[in-house]
Every structure is written in structure tokens, then in C-alpha cells.
Design an enzyme around this catalytic site. Structure first.
Site, PDB file in Angstrom:
ATOM      1  N   GLY A  49      44.884  40.107  43.080  1.00 51.22           N
ATOM      2  CA  GLY A  49      46.254  39.649  43.236  1.00 51.22           C
ATOM      3  C   GLY A  49      47.348  40.611  42.852  1.00 51.22           C
ATOM      4  N   ASP A 104      49.390  39.623  38.344  1.00 49.56           N
ATOM      5  CA  ASP A 104      50.264  38.993  39.333  1.00 49.56           C
ATOM      6  C   ASP A 104      50.856  37.701  38.795  1.00 49.56           C
ATOM      7  OD1 ASP A 104      47.759  37.774  39.361  1.00 49.56           O
ATOM      8  OD2 ASP A 104      47.677  37.538  41.529  1.00 49.56           O
ATOM      9  N   ASP A 107      49.000  31.593  34.799  1.00 52.94           N
ATOM     10  CA  ASP A 107      49.212  30.144  34.836  1.00 52.94           C
ATOM     11  C   ASP A 107      48.535  29.500  33.638  1.00 52.94           C
ATOM     12  OD1 ASP A 107      46.620  30.336  36.041  1.00 52.94           O
ATOM     13  OD2 ASP A 107      47.477  30.071  38.011  1.00 52.94           O
ATOM     14  N   THR A 111      42.240  33.558  32.119  1.00 55.39           N
ATOM     15  CA  THR A 111      41.706  34.865  32.513  1.00 55.39           C
ATOM     16  C   THR A 111      42.028  35.916  31.456  1.00 55.39           C
ATOM     17  OG1 THR A 111      41.919  34.299  34.859  1.00 55.39           O
ATOM     18  CG2 THR A 111      41.728  36.643  34.316  1.00 55.39           C
ATOM     19  N   LEU A 112      43.290  36.030  31.080  1.00 51.18           N
ATOM     20  CA  LEU A 112      43.664  37.034  30.079  1.00 51.18           C
ATOM     21  C   LEU A 112      43.144  36.664  28.694  1.00 51.18           C
ATOM     22  CD1 LEU A 112      47.259  38.049  31.177  1.00 51.18           C
ATOM     23  CD2 LEU A 112      45.150  39.362  31.379  1.00 51.18           C
TER      24      LEU A 112
END
Length: 181
Positions: A49, A104, A107, A111-112
Site C-alpha cells: 500500500g 499508507d 487503522d 500491523t505496526l
């Protein structure tokens, strides 16, 4: 001018124009140029992304900088799969480096949240996050976003690198799922 696109079975309306996006990317780059003057940061762009954001961001950087890419995925269709998959690994030593993650969209933050400890383990001098988009209403894993483009509502978006099941990444604008879709 409002325009719409259809990807697979969903309709999307223009949310952010190319001009708005480029203006914000340039502002982020200017801030990075100030903050990293005289340093040589390593940017780690998260694929797929962030490829357009990372490319445009680099066009505006005037500092010495390196970039590498890593592929992390947590989406299937329009929903987060709940697990983060690393498909392409990072092959650069981060010890003592100034590192900026280029994302990108943030939300849920999962992931991070799962990826940052792996980077921190390599003992970079600093670890910052640059994200084009952030959905504060969706956050489940709070993160410090150091360089942010736009805070957006918790609606599904495509374009400018973001996709819906593989389609839509090529648009210069960002589109939001149409009301009632």
C-alpha cells in the site's frame, strides 16, 4: 468535482484529490527535511500500500536518505484478517540508524504493533512513523504517528496505493466506500 469508481462489487466516491494528497506529502517531506537535516535516515516502506506515498515522499526529500521495503499484510478483502503476514523480509542492519517507517494507513494499528518490536530489537537510534492516513476511530493498538497526512473516518478507502482485493492502487486520488455500499 465528485467522481465515482467501481471496483469488483463496490462503489467508491472521491474523498481526497490528487492535489490535496500531494500538498500533504510535500508538507510531511518538509518536516522530515528539517528533522533529519545532517543525518541519513533509513526509510522502511511497508508494501504494497505505501509504494505511491513512499515514491512521492522521496521526490520531495532534500536530505540524504535510504529506502528499503518490507511486505506486511493483514487485509483480506475489506476486513483485517487478524494476523500479520511478513512476505518479504528486511535485510538491512538497523543498529544505531535513524529509522522512519512509511505506512499508507494506520487503522487498527495491529500491523505496526506486531512489527515495531521486531525493529526495536535491532536497536535503531530512533524509530518514527510516517503515515499518510490514520483512522482514529478504528485504533485498537495505540501508536505514536510522528508524521501524519490525514485523519480520516473509519470508512474503507482505495486509491493512491490502497486496494480492494487487488484493484484500485493505481488511482491518483483516494476514494471512500460510497454511502449505502
Amino acid at each position: 468535482m465528485m467522481s465515482s469508481i467501481t471496483l469488483h462489487d463496490k462503489n467508491f466516491d472521491t474523498y481526497l484529490s490528487e492535489g490535496e494528497i500531494q500538498k500533504k506529502v510535500k508538507e510531511i517531506a518538509e518536516q522530515l527535511n528539517r528533522d533529519y537535516k545532517g543525518k541519513r535516515p533509513l526509510f522502511i516502506a511497508i508494501l504494497n500500500g505505501s509504494f505511491m506515498f513512499a515514491a512521492d515522499l522521496f521526490k520531495y526529500l532534500t536530505i540524504e536518505a535510504e529506502i528499503s521495503f518490507i511486505k506486511l499484510a493483514s487485509y483480506k478483502g475489506m476486513k483485517s484478517s487478524g494476523s500479520v503476514i511478513t512476505a518479504i523480509g528486511l535485510e538491512i542492519d538497523l543498529y544505531g540508524r535513524e529509522v522512519v517507517i512509511v505506512e499508507d494507513i494506520v487503522d487498527t494499528g495491529k500491523t505496526l504493533h506486531q512489527f515495531l518490536p521486531k525493529l526495536d530489537h535491532q536497536q535503531p537510534k530512533s524509530l518514527k512513523i510516517a503515515a499518510l492516513l490514520h483512522k482514529p476511530e478504528a485504533i485498537q493498538y495505540p501508536l505514536q504517528i510522528d508524521y501524519l497526512g490525514f485523519r480520516i473516518p473509519n470508512k474503507f478507502v482505495v486509491g493512491y496505493g490502497l486496494d480492494y482485493d487487488g484493484l484500485g492502487r493505481n488511482y491518483k486520488e483516494i476514494y471512500q466506500l460510497a454511502t449505502g455500499a
